[in-house]
Structure formats: structure tokens, C-alpha cells
Design a protein around this motif. Sequence first.
Motif, short mmCIF file in Angstrom:
data_model
loop_
_atom_site.label_atom_id
_atom_site.label_comp_id
_atom_site.label_asym_id
_atom_site.label_seq_id
_atom_site.Cartn_x
_atom_site.Cartn_y
_atom_site.Cartn_z
N THR A 76 6.27 -6.34 49.65
CA THR A 76 7.68 -6.18 48.46
C THR A 76 7.62 -6.82 47.29
O THR A 76 7.91 -6.13 46.13
CB THR A 76 9.19 -6.82 49.63
OG1 THR A 76 9.00 -5.87 50.27
CG2 THR A 76 10.49 -6.10 48.36
N ARG A 77 7.74 -8.08 46.96
CA ARG A 77 7.72 -8.52 45.95
C ARG A 77 6.10 -8.16 44.42
O ARG A 77 6.15 -8.35 44.18
CB ARG A 77 7.25 -10.07 45.96
CG ARG A 77 8.51 -10.43 46.65
CD ARG A 77 8.66 -12.24 46.62
NE ARG A 77 7.76 -12.99 46.52
CZ ARG A 77 7.21 -13.23 47.55
NH1 ARG A 77 8.19 -13.28 49.07
NH2 ARG A 77 6.01 -13.61 48.48
N ASN A 78 5.38 -8.25 46.03
CA ASN A 78 4.16 -8.28 45.20
C ASN A 78 3.14 -6.55 44.92
O ASN A 78 1.95 -6.42 43.67
CB ASN A 78 2.72 -9.43 45.71
CG ASN A 78 3.53 -10.89 45.98
OD1 ASN A 78 3.96 -10.74 44.76
ND2 ASN A 78 3.51 -11.67 46.41
N ASN A 79 2.98 -6.27 45.82
CA ASN A 79 2.17 -4.56 46.54
C ASN A 79 2.47 -3.92 45.10
O ASN A 79 3.45 -3.44 44.43
CB ASN A 79 2.98 -4.14 47.28
CG ASN A 79 2.33 -3.17 47.80
OD1 ASN A 79 2.64 -1.36 46.87
ND2 ASN A 79 1.35 -3.07 48.15
N TYR A 80 1.28 -3.61 44.56
CA TYR A 80 1.17 -3.09 42.70
C TYR A 80 1.18 -1.51 43.02
O TYR A 80 2.08 -0.81 41.90
CB TYR A 80 0.04 -3.10 42.82
CG TYR A 80 -0.79 -4.49 42.56
CD1 TYR A 80 -0.45 -4.49 40.98
CD2 TYR A 80 -1.98 -5.03 43.35
CE1 TYR A 80 -0.57 -6.56 40.99
CE2 TYR A 80 -2.21 -6.61 42.50
CZ TYR A 80 -1.44 -7.17 41.04
OH TYR A 80 -1.30 -8.63 41.02
N ALA A 83 5.41 -1.67 42.67
CA ALA A 83 5.31 -2.06 41.13
C ALA A 83 5.12 -0.65 39.85
O ALA A 83 5.59 -1.62 38.99
CB ALA A 83 3.90 -3.01 40.84
N THR A 84 4.60 -0.18 40.38
CA THR A 84 3.48 0.87 39.91
C THR A 84 5.22 2.22 39.34
O THR A 84 5.47 2.38 38.62
CB THR A 84 2.71 1.66 39.73
OG1 THR A 84 0.97 0.90 39.86
CG2 THR A 84 2.89 3.34 38.97
N THR A 86 8.31 1.42 40.39
CA THR A 86 9.53 0.73 39.76
C THR A 86 9.72 0.82 38.59
O THR A 86 10.46 1.00 37.43
CB THR A 86 9.14 -1.01 40.19
OG1 THR A 86 9.45 -1.11 41.87
CG2 THR A 86 10.64 -1.44 39.35
N ARG A 87 7.84 0.94 37.92
CA ARG A 87 7.59 0.89 36.36
C ARG A 87 8.08 2.30 35.61
O ARG A 87 8.57 2.44 34.94
CB ARG A 87 6.20 0.80 36.30
CG ARG A 87 5.69 0.74 34.35
CD ARG A 87 6.97 -0.24 34.07
NE ARG A 87 6.31 -2.22 34.19
CZ ARG A 87 6.62 -2.94 34.00
NH1 ARG A 87 7.58 -3.52 33.15
NH2 ARG A 87 5.63 -4.40 34.31
N SER A 90 12.06 2.11 35.36
CA SER A 90 12.32 2.29 34.11
C SER A 90 11.82 3.11 32.80
O SER A 90 12.25 3.36 31.70
CB SER A 90 11.69 0.78 33.50
OG SER A 90 11.81 -0.04 34.83
N ARG A 169 10.89 5.56 44.35
CA ARG A 169 10.21 4.45 44.73
C ARG A 169 10.65 4.03 45.87
O ARG A 169 9.80 3.24 46.83
CB ARG A 169 10.89 3.26 43.44
CG ARG A 169 10.66 1.80 43.95
CD ARG A 169 11.26 1.29 42.77
NE ARG A 169 12.80 1.49 43.08
CZ ARG A 169 13.76 0.91 42.46
NH1 ARG A 169 13.52 0.04 40.83
NH2 ARG A 169 15.27 1.04 42.41
N GLY A 258 -0.75 -7.53 47.81
CA GLY A 258 -0.64 -8.53 46.61
C GLY A 258 -1.49 -9.83 46.62
O GLY A 258 -1.37 -10.56 45.54
#
Length: 479
Positions: A76-80, A83-84, A86-87, A90, A169, A258
Amino acid sequence: MKLPTAALLAVTLCCSAAQARDKAIDTQFGMPERWAAVTDTFTAATPAATAGAGLTPQWWASFDDPVLDSLMSMGTRNNYDIATATRRVSIARTQVGTERAAYYPNVSVSAGYTYTRDAGAMHSPVAPSANTSYWDLGAQASWEIDVFGRVKDAVTAAKQNVRVSAADRAGVMLSVQSQIALTYIQLRVEQAQLVVAEAHSQRQDTALRIAEARFEAGIASMLDVDQAQQVYYSTVASIPLLEYNIHADINALSTLTGSPAGALNALLSPSHSLPDHVQPVATGVPADLLRNRPDVIAAERTIDMYASRLGIARKEWLPSISVQASGGTYAHDAKNLFQGKSWGFSVAPVISWTVFDGLSRKYAIQSAEEELQSAVESYNLTVLNAVQEADDALASYYSRLRYIKSLEKMVDCAAQYDTRSLNAYRSGLAPYINVANAQMTYLEDENTLIVAKGKALMALVKLYKALGGGYSEARIDDN
């Protein structure tokens, strides 16, 4: 009192957009009232099942496996992929600010020096050439007044895009979490198979030594030794492949969480028993559960977004009302720029209305209508797939439970057959072919049972994912 023509047109177009949205929502596919797979025999086969239970956000906690909990936290913290996603949320949020900026006027400032020479020969009669120069310092402003709500609709559509991105997401996060769980279960299945293969190879080695001893004593043929060697080496040969599969599973989990290759070896290399495959099953009302699936929520929000875009396209037929203003100071000498006679300004209210544009607005509306209808059809398909996935997972889990009960009895019988056939051969009461068959059957049945338990756990993971993984609209928007 009669409304102006523009106002009447605005009211008509706004109502049309609202009607389009309502029509889209009304055509959404209905969800079933109950699961086809949930029957009385299903409930009997899953005594821990709870008809009204829902899923918690950490659905994997029911497996009671600290290692899996750690992997989920890291993923949950590190998977790319997460992260993508989530970006992208934003980026969608910044687009809201871009659309909201249209509420405010555009203001610019300028300063400069101009020097011109007027050619005298341009005049009749010819006059002397004249030179002109001056300094200027000023500001310009333009402001489109959002009379008909065009900007408001654009901001609304941008906000809905944020909500769609947030649901997407959540879908990515649920997919990654389920993939971690599935890969982890596969790892534990293969580790359990490796333990079984090593244990059986030791028993088969014992049987091989007995066959060799009987051959050396002249009370058995070399055929017994050949059969014992064939069984033993076929089991030994499976060990390197299992070790490779375990290594590949650990690498896959490293990528999902990750982590660099090898970082999880200490955590995952020790063999660990499979989690309990009998779990409470959330078999409540399908509509209540499936509406919380991130992909269903995203599809429904997409309808709202395209309905707003349709409203924006229709409002392009309306006029735009803006105010343009400029002001500044102009003087031949820079020292006179701020004297009273140097100041000047202009204010110009402007109404612009496109009369003909080659039918581009007409086609833009048709395109927006098609996009809205496509979103409705996508929603219907998403719901159908959700119902199928959940019902298939329920049926699969139910079938696996019954299958496992039969396999457990088979394994018990195979273990007894293995022990008795070897004892009988040691005593000279049975041929070695019985031992070989018993050993191969026992190994195969035990491996089949391990795989079946893993498949049951995987069916549970797929069920948790199909039911939305404990997500809700509030949880999606809070993250």
C-alpha cells in the motif's frame, strides 16, 4: 413578464442537461436481489457464513497471517501502480483549479517606448516628415461574466473527474492488494508442496534401501530396485522446479511491494502453513455490496462527468458576456508619465454570440451525447461483470470446500495404503509394485489437497475483491 430570448434558451439547455443526466441514471442496469450461488447447501457447507456481513477495509486480516499483513502494508505504501494512480488524482485536482480560474478576470500590465516617423510623401500635398515618440505604462483586464453557468459546469465536471480518479485509484489499490494475497497464497502452496516432496523423498529413499537390501539378500529381483529408484528420483526431480517457483513468487512479491530483489527473502523464505481456508463469507444483499466496488463507483461517477460535459457543450450556443478594460499613462517624456493629463482609460462591455460555426457546436453536442451513452453502457457492463465475478467466486469457494472434504479422506486412505503396502513388502507378503503405486498415489493426493486449499483461499481473495474489498464512497473520497 417575458424572459429575454437568451435567458429562455439558457433555461432550456440547462433543463436538457439535467434531463440527460436523469435519463442516464434511469437506464442503469439493475442489480440482483440475491446470489445465484447462495443456496441452503452453500450455507450448510460454510457454517461460518454470515448472511448480512460486510467487508472490512483490511479484509485480509481474516487470514490471521502477520506476514501477509506486513506485505499488504508495504504494498500500500510502496507499490508504483498505486503511486501512479495517486498522482493522477492530484493532476485531476489541479485541473479543478484551472477551471475555477475562469471565475476571475485576466489582468496584464505593459510598459514600453514607441518611436515612429510619419513619411511626409504620404500626404497630398507633400508635407514635411514628422517624428513621434512617447512612453506608455498601463494595464489591461478582461472578465467573462458567468451568466449562464458555463464556468460553473466546467468546474463541476472537473470535480467529478477528481471523484472518478479517486475511485480508479481505489480500484488499483484493491487490485494490487488482491494480487499480493494471491501471489502470497501461491508461494505458501509451493512451499508446502516442497515440504511434502522432501518428506516423501525420505520415505521413498527408505523404501529404496529396503528393496536394495532384499535384492542383495536374493529374495527380490532387480525390478523392485528399478521401480523404487523411478519413484524416488521422480520426486527428487520435482524439488528444483518447486524451488524455482518459490524464488519467482518471492521476486513477484518484491515487485508488488516496491522492494528490491532479495529484500523479502528473510521474511518469506521460511515455510509457513497456509491460512485457514474456512472463512466467514459476506453473502448479504448484492446491491449493497456491489455498489461499493471501486469500478462500479467509478463507472457511475463517469456518467455524471459526461452529463456535465454534455451540458457544457450545449451552453456553447449561448452568448458570452464580458467586460474589457484598459488604462494607463502616456507621455512624450518619461518624467511626465504621472501627470494628470497623461492618464487615460477605456471600459467596454462586450456581448459576443457565434451565429455560424460550420455546425461544429452541433457535432460537439452529438459527440458529448455519444460519450454519455457510452458511459451508461460501460456502467451496465461493469455491473454485469461485477455480478458474474462475485457469484462465480461464491460458487467456486463453495465447490472447493466440498472438494477439500473429499480430498482429506482420500489423503487419509492414501497414507494408510502407503504404510501398509511398505510393511507388507518388507514382510514379503506383497510385490513392490504395490509400494510404488501407494507412494505415488499418496504424494499426488497430498499435493492435490494442498493445491485445493490454496485454490479455496484464492477464491476467497477473488470474492473479497469482487465484493469491493470493504470500500465505500466515503472511504474512497477520504483517501
